[in-house]
Design an enzyme around this catalytic site. Structure first.
Site, PDB file in Angstrom:
ATOM      1  N   HIS A  63       7.064   4.107  -8.328  1.00  0.00           N
ATOM      2  CA  HIS A  63       6.341   3.013  -8.597  1.00  0.00           C
ATOM      3  C   HIS A  63       5.407   3.114  -9.886  1.00  0.00           C
ATOM      4  CE1 HIS A  63       3.927   4.782  -5.996  1.00  0.00           C
ATOM      5  NE2 HIS A  63       2.300   4.408  -6.272  1.00  0.00           N
ATOM      6  N   HIS A  65       1.890   2.585 -10.286  1.00  0.00           N
ATOM      7  CA  HIS A  65       0.521   3.129 -10.346  1.00  0.00           C
ATOM      8  C   HIS A  65       0.731   4.187 -11.227  1.00  0.00           C
ATOM      9  CE1 HIS A  65      -0.476   0.918  -6.270  1.00  0.00           C
ATOM     10  NE2 HIS A  65      -0.974  -0.024  -7.147  1.00  0.00           N
ATOM     11  N   ASP A  67      -0.867   7.283 -11.798  1.00  0.00           N
ATOM     12  CA  ASP A  67      -0.790   8.400 -11.471  1.00  0.00           C
ATOM     13  C   ASP A  67       0.704   8.831 -11.697  1.00  0.00           C
ATOM     14  OD1 ASP A  67      -1.239   6.585  -9.354  1.00  0.00           O
ATOM     15  OD2 ASP A  67      -1.007   8.046  -7.836  1.00  0.00           O
ATOM     16  N   HIS A  68       2.159   7.643 -11.054  1.00  0.00           N
ATOM     17  CA  HIS A  68       3.292   7.724 -11.301  1.00  0.00           C
ATOM     18  C   HIS A  68       4.142   7.887 -12.022  1.00  0.00           C
ATOM     19  CE1 HIS A  68       2.824   8.391  -6.572  1.00  0.00           C
ATOM     20  NE2 HIS A  68       1.680   7.923  -6.841  1.00  0.00           N
ATOM     21  N   HIS A 147       3.959  -0.601   0.214  1.00  0.00           N
ATOM     22  CA  HIS A 147       2.476  -0.015  -1.015  1.00  0.00           C
ATOM     23  C   HIS A 147       1.975  -1.103  -1.689  1.00  0.00           C
ATOM     24  CE1 HIS A 147      -0.067   2.538  -2.445  1.00  0.00           C
ATOM     25  NE2 HIS A 147       0.326   2.708  -3.532  1.00  0.00           N
ATOM     26  N   ASP A 214       3.832   6.671  -2.509  1.00  0.00           N
ATOM     27  CA  ASP A 214       2.874   5.636  -1.921  1.00  0.00           C
ATOM     28  C   ASP A 214       3.385   4.404  -1.066  1.00  0.00           C
ATOM     29  OD1 ASP A 214       2.119   7.677  -3.287  1.00  0.00           O
ATOM     30  OD2 ASP A 214       1.048   5.628  -4.490  1.00  0.00           O
ATOM     31  N   HIS A 272      -0.617  14.413  -3.017  1.00  0.00           N
ATOM     32  CA  HIS A 272      -0.704  13.428  -3.049  1.00  0.00           C
ATOM     33  C   HIS A 272      -1.991  13.399  -2.472  1.00  0.00           C
ATOM     34  CE1 HIS A 272      -0.986   8.753  -3.971  1.00  0.00           C
ATOM     35  NE2 HIS A 272      -0.569   9.535  -4.487  1.00  0.00           N
TER      36      HIS A 272
HETATM   37 ZN   LIG Z   1       0.654   3.830  -5.702  1.00  0.00          ZN
END
Ligand SMILES: [Zn+2]
Length: 316
Positions: A63, A65, A67-68, A147, A214, A272
């Site tokens: 996805h 976000h 941090d990914h 998520h 997530d 994570h």
């Molecule tokens: Zn996320």
């Protein structure tokens, strides 16, 4: 060096810490190299881990976000800088194709990379059959997770095969190119006698790797993890913070353990982690997962190299 291993590039959720980089995972799978969720700083973590840009054959995003995915522009630029000649395929939630486009063109550089985009819209097989080395037996699947934003999980499934038994082959006088012939045709005549594949081999279960990031607890997480030799699973929160996990669309360590146990996974890799546990007892999340899952558990640390467990014997 194992042919199939997970190289952990980063293990922090949301914000990196002094000890944990943003997410990032490189799965070496024979001639394939799958880069999962490159968070910020992934290019430098690859350097520390000895992973080169040219080893990456596919990029899988769960996805968008930060941090990914915030490391994606740097990794793509590095691929171009290093003159990566082979095409690289990128998988991501198709509904956010526009975000992917922004990351793809986030900076100006001499772009020589052949990047094949594969937006994923719905559950199922996203790559099948031919691996980077031309071999078969490579199947990548995706499923929608639950998520705050559109998110998908992945799993890699090697078809079941058969393990040849050298003693049985020798006893029946099968050797050289005849072995391949027997594997392909299932039977072979040797010295006036028919030898079948079943006589000289035993079932060999294909390896499975699952990547569940997530998500709240949902059916898709269990389906992805089904029979996984290695399950990489987010465990952002401790069980005591279960309400936070639910609100923010995440799993607790105990829930990661539940998934591994119900799915019959062999090795659970927890990652994570929320920065809130940085200073607490280091094994806390592991212990919470272990309360539900009796198999092997690894708390991932940056730059860990974790071999995919050897194939289990027999087909389940
Ligand atoms: Zn996320």
């Amino acid at each position: 060096m194992a042919n199939r291993e997970l190289v952990v590039l980063g293990t922090a959720s949301q914000a990196p810490t002094r000890f944990r980089n943003h997410n990032g995972y490189f799965l070496r799978w024979d001639a394939e190299g799958l880069l999962f969720d490159p968070g910020e700083g992934t290019q430098r973590q690859m350097l520390f881990a000895g992973v080169t840009a040219s080893q990456v054959t596919r990029v899988c995003l769960t996805h968008f976000h930060g941090d990914h995915c915030l490391g994606l522009p740097g990794v793509l630029q590095r691929m171009a800088l290093d003159r990566v000649a082979h095409p690289v395929t990128a998988y991501y939630p198709g509904v956010n194709a526009e975000v992917f486009g922004r990351l793809r063109h986030a900076s100006l550089f001499h772009d020589t990379l052949t990047l094949l985009e594969h937006p994923v819209d719905g559950d199922g097989v996203v790559a099948d059959g031919v691996a980077a080395d031309g071999g078969s037996g490579f199947r990548l699947e995706a499923r929608a997770l639950s998520h705050l934003v559109p998110a998908i999980g992945y799993r890699l499934v090697e078809p079941d095969g058969r393990h040849m038994l050298p003693d049985e082959l020798a006893a029946r006088g099968v050797d050289g190119p005849d072995i391949g012939l027997l594997q392909r045709s299932g039977r072979l005549e040797v010295g006036g006698r028919v030898v079948t594949l079943e006589e000289v081999s035993v079932p060999r279960r294909g390896q499975r790797f699952a990547f569940v990031m997530d998500t709240r607890l949902c059916d898709a997480a269990f389906e992805l993890a089904d029979g996984a030799d290695m399950l990489v699973c987010e465990s952002t929160f401790a069980d005591a913070d279960g309400a936070l996990a639910r609100d923010y669309g995440h799993l607790t360590a105990g829930q990661a353990g539940q998934i591994a146990a119900a799915a019959g996974a062999r090795l659970l890799v927890l990652t994570h982690f929320s920065q809130r546990y940085e200073t607490g007892p280091p094994q806390r999340l592991r212990d919470e997962a272990a309360a539900a899952f009796s198999g092997e558990i690894v708390m991932a640390a940056d730059l860990d190299r974790i071999p995919v467990p050897r194939r289990a014997s027999g087909v389940r």
